[in-house]
Design a protein around this motif. Structure first.
Motif, PDB file in Angstrom:
ATOM      1  N   PRO A 321       0.806  -1.221   0.000  1.00  0.00           N
ATOM      2  CA  PRO A 321       0.000   0.000   0.000  1.00  0.00           C
ATOM      3  C   PRO A 321       0.840   1.273   0.000  1.00  0.00           C
ATOM      4  N   ALA A 322       2.070   1.197   0.530  1.00  0.00           N
ATOM      5  CA  ALA A 322       2.929   2.376   0.605  1.00  0.00           C
ATOM      6  C   ALA A 322       4.323   2.013   0.135  1.00  0.00           C
ATOM      7  N   THR A 323       5.014   2.960  -0.448  1.00  0.00           N
ATOM      8  CA  THR A 323       6.359   2.727  -0.951  1.00  0.00           C
ATOM      9  C   THR A 323       7.331   3.703  -0.290  1.00  0.00           C
ATOM     10  N   GLY A 324       8.609   3.547  -0.637  1.00  0.00           N
ATOM     11  CA  GLY A 324       9.620   4.449  -0.107  1.00  0.00           C
ATOM     12  C   GLY A 324      10.311   3.948   1.129  1.00  0.00           C
ATOM     13  N   LEU A 340       2.388 -14.762   2.851  1.00  0.00           N
ATOM     14  CA  LEU A 340       3.500 -13.894   2.517  1.00  0.00           C
ATOM     15  C   LEU A 340       3.491 -12.761   3.528  1.00  0.00           C
ATOM     16  N   LEU A 341       4.579 -12.630   4.286  1.00  0.00           N
ATOM     17  CA  LEU A 341       4.709 -11.581   5.281  1.00  0.00           C
ATOM     18  C   LEU A 341       5.724 -10.557   4.786  1.00  0.00           C
ATOM     19  N   VAL A 342       5.377  -9.289   4.878  1.00  0.00           N
ATOM     20  CA  VAL A 342       6.274  -8.219   4.452  1.00  0.00           C
ATOM     21  C   VAL A 342       6.332  -7.184   5.569  1.00  0.00           C
ATOM     22  N   ALA A 343       7.530  -6.967   6.110  1.00  0.00           N
ATOM     23  CA  ALA A 343       7.734  -5.956   7.152  1.00  0.00           C
ATOM     24  C   ALA A 343       8.573  -4.825   6.570  1.00  0.00           C
ATOM     25  N   THR A 344       8.217  -3.593   6.899  1.00  0.00           N
ATOM     26  CA  THR A 344       8.916  -2.442   6.328  1.00  0.00           C
ATOM     27  C   THR A 344       9.610  -1.633   7.415  1.00  0.00           C
ATOM     28  N   SER A 345      10.557  -0.803   6.972  1.00  0.00           N
ATOM     29  CA  SER A 345      11.294   0.046   7.900  1.00  0.00           C
ATOM     30  C   SER A 345      10.432   1.173   8.450  1.00  0.00           C
ATOM     31  N   ALA A 346       9.191   1.287   7.996  1.00  0.00           N
ATOM     32  CA  ALA A 346       8.243   2.237   8.577  1.00  0.00           C
ATOM     33  C   ALA A 346       7.535   1.653   9.792  1.00  0.00           C
ATOM     34  N   GLY A 347       7.849   0.380  10.130  1.00  0.00           N
ATOM     35  CA  GLY A 347       7.235  -0.251  11.287  1.00  0.00           C
ATOM     36  C   GLY A 347       5.885  -0.855  11.018  1.00  0.00           C
ATOM     37  N   VAL A 348       5.659  -1.324   9.791  1.00  0.00           N
ATOM     38  CA  VAL A 348       4.372  -1.913   9.415  1.00  0.00           C
ATOM     39  C   VAL A 348       4.605  -3.334   8.906  1.00  0.00           C
TER      40      VAL A 348
END
Length: 442
Positions: A321-324, A340-348
């Protein structure tokens, strides 16, 4: 990933948090401006914070050994210092200071690897003594390296050149070089081992082709094309524990999942087919038609054209849903269903359904904000072991004052796996301890 003063580490994302899954994808670890945090992945597609260090020190690297209590930490204020902790007891078992900034730390049940820009240090995880140092490696400013999670095939992979895509394989148990793989024409950007330690996935800085090799015989088993529209930066490659899937994240909004199908029997089989599974319905697309044409008349096309068209396509894909923000992925099973699990450096953390039969577009099931980059974490009480342990005596002590026997005992306790947390799955035998059956007395 980097925070503050530590830069150019593996998967750096200035201003974000460090995040990665542990070796068996049962938990998520994160480093923020206030310390490090451990999260359990629950069988209901949820996430639960199980520990927050609350040290007040900005953490740039953290790794947890499977589901044990052993955690390795590097802080921004001391980027050359590795701290090894028993998080449940709140004790610092030992620390080591290196000659340069620590760029990556990798763990398995036998070894701990510390990666600097031009060297790798191999520790015995039972006593944390340095067994071997690989010196004068090619410049590796991002700290790119991968350690197999398998003790029987305990290999370290790292770039063998800063100019081309060569990968060096080192046996971390027998402490000798195993082989070198010419993986790509351009420098390597991502590496990942399968859980059995016999397959290595690679991607180059161009980001268009992902390859899977057998180790140590260096056979190219699979070749996948992430896309043909543009070059991207691959941030993460991750095998599923069963070895059937390989996920890839990049600096785009799309996460790709490739299926490693072959004619042999499963993940441990032979070379099998050299092309991966096509995306669902690809036969009806122009690219699928071209691939079929290549198969029918490959001898009439230039070799490089035939190679490109014969490369495997993504089996499934998910759209973020969000990029960057840098993203890391894991393919696992939750209550026997592929996820499929995806964790981002934005804490989501994003949880997607993965259709094992059809592939295609993955549906977003749940979304969790586990940590905000610029805010203090929630109050999660640290777990403190009680009973016959050194927790009270050692907490707050200088690790250098520990005796070898005390350190060995703490390491042994930290290596013990923790019981599962969160909702229990009555269908999953891993959620129950073994039951000793007593013989009937006559």
């Amino acid at each position: 990933m980097s925070l503050g003063g530590v830069t150019n580490t593996e998967g750096s994302n200035a201003g974000g948090i460090f995040v990665q899954f542990n070796q068996d994808c049962t938990s998520l670890v994160a480093g923020s401006s206030t310390g490090y945090h451990l999260f359990a992945l629950t069988p209901d597609d949820g996430i639960e914070e199980i520990y927050a260090s609350r040290s007040g020190q900005e953490t740039c690297l953290v790794d947890r050994l499977f589901s044990s209590s052993l955690v390795a930490v590097v802080t921004v204020s001391a980027p050359r210092k590795l701290i090894v902790c028993h998080y449940k007891k709140g004790t610092e078992i030992c620390n080591y200071i290196y000659s340069n900034t620590i760029l990556a730390v990798k763990l398995n049940r036998s070894r701990l690897i510390v990666c600097l820009e031009e060297s790798l240090h191999i520790h015995n995880i039972r006593d944390m003594k340095i067994l071997h140092t690989i010196r004068d490696t090619p410049p590796n400013p991002r700290g790119l390296c991968a350690l197999s999670p398998c003790v029987e095939h305990c290999y370290v992979a790292y770039p063998g050149s800063s100019a081309v895509g060569e990968v060096q394989i080192f046996d971390a148990v027998h402490l000798n070089a195993k082989c070198a793989i010419s993986a790509h024409e351009s420098p390597v950007a991502a590496l990942a081992w399968s859980s059995c330690g016999r397959r290595l996935a690679t991607a180059s800085e161009r980001g268009t082709v992902i390859r899977v090799f057998a180790v140590p015989d260096r056979t190219r088993l699979f070749e996948f094309r992430r896309g043909v529209k543009r070059c991207v930066t691959i941030a993460c490659l991750a095998f599923s524990s069963c070895g059937l899937y390989l996920a890839a994240t990049s600096n785009t909004e799309t996460v790709h999942v490739f299926k490693l199908q072959e004619g042999g029997a499963g993940e441990e089989g032979g070379a099998g087919e050299t092309a991966g599974a096509a995306a669902a319905g690809e036969a009806d697309t122009w690219l699928g038609w071209l691939s079929a044409a290549v198969s029918a008349g490959a001898g009439y096309l230039p070799a490089h054209v035939a190679d490109v068209l014969a490369q495997g396509r993504a089996f499934a894909a998910a759209r973020l849903p969000a990029t960057g923000h840098r993203a890391v992925a894991a393919v696992t099973r939750v209550s026997r269903s592929p996820r499929l699990l995806v964790a981002t450096s934005a804490g989501v953390l994003y949880v997607y359904a993965l259709d094992a039969a059809e592939g295609g577009e993955c549906a977003l099931l749940r979304q969790h904000r586990f940590l905000a980059p610029e805010e203090a974490p929630g109050s999660a009480d640290p777990q403190v072991a009680t009973g016959n342990s050194y927790a009270g005596a050692l907490r707050g002590r200088d690790p250098a004052a520990m005796t070898d026997s005390e350190r060995g005992r703490e390491l042994g306790a930290a290596l013990e796996p923790s019981p599962p947390r969160g909702p229990f799955d009555l269908r999953d035998p891993d959620h129950f301890p073994p039951i000793a059956v007593r013989a009937p007395q006559h």
